[in-house]
Write a protein that holds these residues in place. Structure first.
Motif, PDB file in Angstrom:
ATOM      1  N   GLY A  12       0.800  -1.216   0.000  1.00  0.00           N
ATOM      2  CA  GLY A  12       0.000   0.000   0.000  1.00  0.00           C
ATOM      3  C   GLY A  12       0.830   1.262   0.000  1.00  0.00           C
ATOM      4  N   LEU A  13       0.791   1.997   1.116  1.00  0.00           N
ATOM      5  CA  LEU A  13       1.402   3.327   1.222  1.00  0.00           C
ATOM      6  C   LEU A  13       2.438   3.339   2.336  1.00  0.00           C
ATOM      7  N   ILE A  14       3.586   3.934   2.061  1.00  0.00           N
ATOM      8  CA  ILE A  14       4.586   4.242   3.088  1.00  0.00           C
ATOM      9  C   ILE A  14       4.618   5.754   3.213  1.00  0.00           C
ATOM     10  N   MET A  15       4.327   6.282   4.415  1.00  0.00           N
ATOM     11  CA  MET A  15       4.218   7.738   4.604  1.00  0.00           C
ATOM     12  C   MET A  15       5.142   8.186   5.728  1.00  0.00           C
ATOM     13  N   GLY A  16       6.038   9.137   5.418  1.00  0.00           N
ATOM     14  CA  GLY A  16       6.962   9.675   6.407  1.00  0.00           C
ATOM     15  C   GLY A  16       6.276  10.599   7.398  1.00  0.00           C
ATOM     16  N   ASP A  17       6.981  10.933   8.466  1.00  0.00           N
ATOM     17  CA  ASP A  17       6.447  11.763   9.547  1.00  0.00           C
ATOM     18  C   ASP A  17       5.946  13.116   9.036  1.00  0.00           C
ATOM     19  N   HIS A  18       4.953  13.648   9.735  1.00  0.00           N
ATOM     20  CA  HIS A  18       4.425  15.014   9.527  1.00  0.00           C
ATOM     21  C   HIS A  18       3.692  15.193   8.198  1.00  0.00           C
ATOM     22  N   SER A  19       3.442  14.122   7.439  1.00  0.00           N
ATOM     23  CA  SER A  19       2.732  14.279   6.175  1.00  0.00           C
ATOM     24  C   SER A  19       1.230  14.157   6.393  1.00  0.00           C
ATOM     25  N   LYS A  20       0.486  14.898   5.560  1.00  0.00           N
ATOM     26  CA  LYS A  20      -0.969  14.982   5.730  1.00  0.00           C
ATOM     27  C   LYS A  20      -1.632  15.013   4.361  1.00  0.00           C
ATOM     28  N   CYS A  21      -2.887  14.544   4.316  1.00  0.00           N
ATOM     29  CA  CYS A  21      -3.616  14.581   3.055  1.00  0.00           C
ATOM     30  C   CYS A  21      -5.050  15.018   3.301  1.00  0.00           C
ATOM     31  N   GLY A  22      -5.637  15.651   2.288  1.00  0.00           N
ATOM     32  CA  GLY A  22      -6.989  16.171   2.378  1.00  0.00           C
ATOM     33  C   GLY A  22      -8.024  15.076   2.172  1.00  0.00           C
ATOM     34  N   ILE A  23      -9.312  15.472   2.251  1.00  0.00           N
ATOM     35  CA  ILE A  23     -10.399  14.507   2.111  1.00  0.00           C
ATOM     36  C   ILE A  23     -10.382  13.887   0.712  1.00  0.00           C
ATOM     37  N   ASN A  24     -10.843  12.629   0.651  1.00  0.00           N
ATOM     38  CA  ASN A  24     -10.998  11.910  -0.612  1.00  0.00           C
ATOM     39  C   ASN A  24      -9.690  11.727  -1.380  1.00  0.00           C
ATOM     40  N   THR A  25      -8.563  11.750  -0.686  1.00  0.00           N
ATOM     41  CA  THR A  25      -7.287  11.506  -1.351  1.00  0.00           C
ATOM     42  C   THR A  25      -7.193  10.039  -1.760  1.00  0.00           C
ATOM     43  N   MET A  26      -6.610   9.786  -2.941  1.00  0.00           N
ATOM     44  CA  MET A  26      -6.438   8.423  -3.436  1.00  0.00           C
ATOM     45  C   MET A  26      -4.948   8.138  -3.649  1.00  0.00           C
ATOM     46  N   PHE A  27      -4.462   7.103  -2.986  1.00  0.00           N
ATOM     47  CA  PHE A  27      -3.072   6.685  -3.136  1.00  0.00           C
ATOM     48  C   PHE A  27      -3.017   5.377  -3.905  1.00  0.00           C
ATOM     49  N   ASN A  28      -2.177   5.336  -4.914  1.00  0.00           N
ATOM     50  CA  ASN A  28      -2.058   4.149  -5.745  1.00  0.00           C
ATOM     51  C   ASN A  28      -1.256   3.060  -5.040  1.00  0.00           C
ATOM     52  N   THR A  29      -1.280   1.865  -5.609  1.00  0.00           N
ATOM     53  CA  THR A  29      -0.532   0.739  -5.061  1.00  0.00           C
ATOM     54  C   THR A  29       0.952   1.080  -5.013  1.00  0.00           C
ATOM     55  N   GLY A  30       1.584   0.843  -3.854  1.00  0.00           N
ATOM     56  CA  GLY A  30       3.019   1.046  -3.733  1.00  0.00           C
ATOM     57  C   GLY A  30       3.444   2.497  -3.828  1.00  0.00           C
TER      58      GLY A  30
END
Length: 391
Positions: free
Chosen positions: A300-318
């Protein structure tokens, strides 16, 4: 008493970016605890760190005339601990080509040691970011057995909560569970001090929720998932690790993912963990600065510290998201978002440190903590590293 220091093996540290931009390797959470906490439990002593210079003020090193340095990517076992605490001075411990530990007056991992000992058992080292979710379930089981040994769980007194395989459910003091379903038939469930499981939550083990975290109304926590301390989590979470102090409070799917600290997912954010054609996943590689093939189908997703996303954000595989990113906009996001990026699929620009630090201060205050000069200096160094190099 021996003086123990956890060191960052250089290749592992790079392979574990972006998570290790902001922490030593051993501060990664896998299972219930961080690797540091596991070692401190086994050794019954505080441990210091040999890490990057810009991290050393937050994670200091304590040297004596005689030190045992331990590879911070290794999860301890009884046999390994026995071998390490009995290392002779001037010796090193290897498993094949992996340096596990050495005993010396100074941090000299590349030295030629008088005695080289080969460890017989196969150790578990966290060498890739994907190892964290791939092995999280087995580490929950190992941590659970050790943490709960010879202890008695707090009783589950709520008459509307259903639980299955009660001996594999452990509830720490101050936890609050109401009208939930806890199924430990396929693995243990650990509920930390002051944690809250709200009405309608469904939890399948192996699962761990740490101190003062919350599973929101109707949350669906699927197996092999760890929620670190001081988090709020809802929606559907599967085979994922959230390090701590992060929120995914609303509906949306998180699967086969690793989320750092001080992150926030907007409502109805989702990540894909399987490609439509069922092919193997490619991941951004910080060592080669390009996408590299893996042998994995689910990532799925690897997310580093302090990162943020808004509503309805879509992250692709990997997808790999760096440190201190602010992600907005419709459509699938790029599969690699460098640290200190602001924007969405159509355009990203640099996220100015002044703005980023304002947000970080506010987020820390919400948790009763202080965003101090040490934290600022670490993030400023990461910002500098993220800037394009002149050709």
């Amino acid at each position: 008493m021996n003086n123990y220091i956890l060191f960052d093996e250089p290749q592992a540290r790079i392979a574990l970016l972006p998570l290790t931009f902001t922490r030593p390797v051993s501060e990664i959470r896998i299972g219930i605890q961080t690797i540091t906490e596991k070692w401190e439990d086994f050794l019954q002593t505080k441990i210091s760190f040999a890490t990057e210079d810009y991290l050393q003020q937050k994670y200091p090193i304590t040297l004596s005339t005689d030190n045992i340095f331990i590879n911070g990517a290794i999860c301890p076992t009884l046999n390994l601990v026995k071998e390490i605490i009995n290392l002779p001075p001037g010796s090193s411990l290897y498993y094949q080509n992996d340096l596990l530990a050495f005993r010396a007056a100074a941090y000299t991992p590349e030295a030629d040691f008088e005695t080289v000992i080969q460890f017989d058992d196969v150790p578990f080292l966290v060498k890739e970011v994907t190892d964290i979710f791939l092995h999280n379930g087995s580490q929950i089981k190992e941590d659970f057995a050790r943490i709960t040994a010879n202890r008695t769980s707090q009783p589950i007194t709520d008459r509307f909560t259903a639980f299955y395989n009660e001996p594999q459910i452990f509830v720490e003091e101050g936890a609050d569970i109401k009208n939930a379903s806890l199924n430990a038939e396929n693995g243990p469930i650990y509920i930390g001090k002051g944690a809250k499981i709200m009405e309608g939550a469904k939890i399948q083990g192996p699962f761990a929720i740490c101190e003062n975290s919350v599973v929101n109304l109707g949350g669906k926590m699927r197996p092999n998932t760890t929620i670190g301390p001081f988090c709020k989590v809802g929606g559907e979470v599967s085979n994922s690790v959230i390090f701590g102090n992060s929120n995914k409070g609303h509906e949306g799917f998180m699967g086969n993912s690793v989320i750092g600290e001080w992150c926030n997912w907007g409502a109805d954010t989702n990540n894909s963990n399987l490609k439509n054609d069922y092919s193997k996943v490619e991941l951004w590689n910080y060592a080669t600065n390009r996408y590299e093939k893996t042998e994995l189908q689910f990532t799925g997703l690897i997310m580093g510290d302090h990162s943020k996303c808004g509503i309805n954000t879509m992250f692709n595989t990997g997808t790999i998201v760096g440190v201190n990113c602010n992600i907005i906009g419709a459509g699938f996001q790029p599969k690699h978002i460098p640290s200190f990026s602001w924007g969405g699929p159509e355009e990203f620009r640099s996220y100015h440190p002044r703005k980023a630090f304002q947000v970080a201060r506010a987020v820390f205050e919400r948790r009763g903590q202080v965003f101090d000069a040490v934290e600022e200096a670490i993030l400023l160094k990461i910002f500098e590293m993220a800037q394009p190099k002149n050709s």
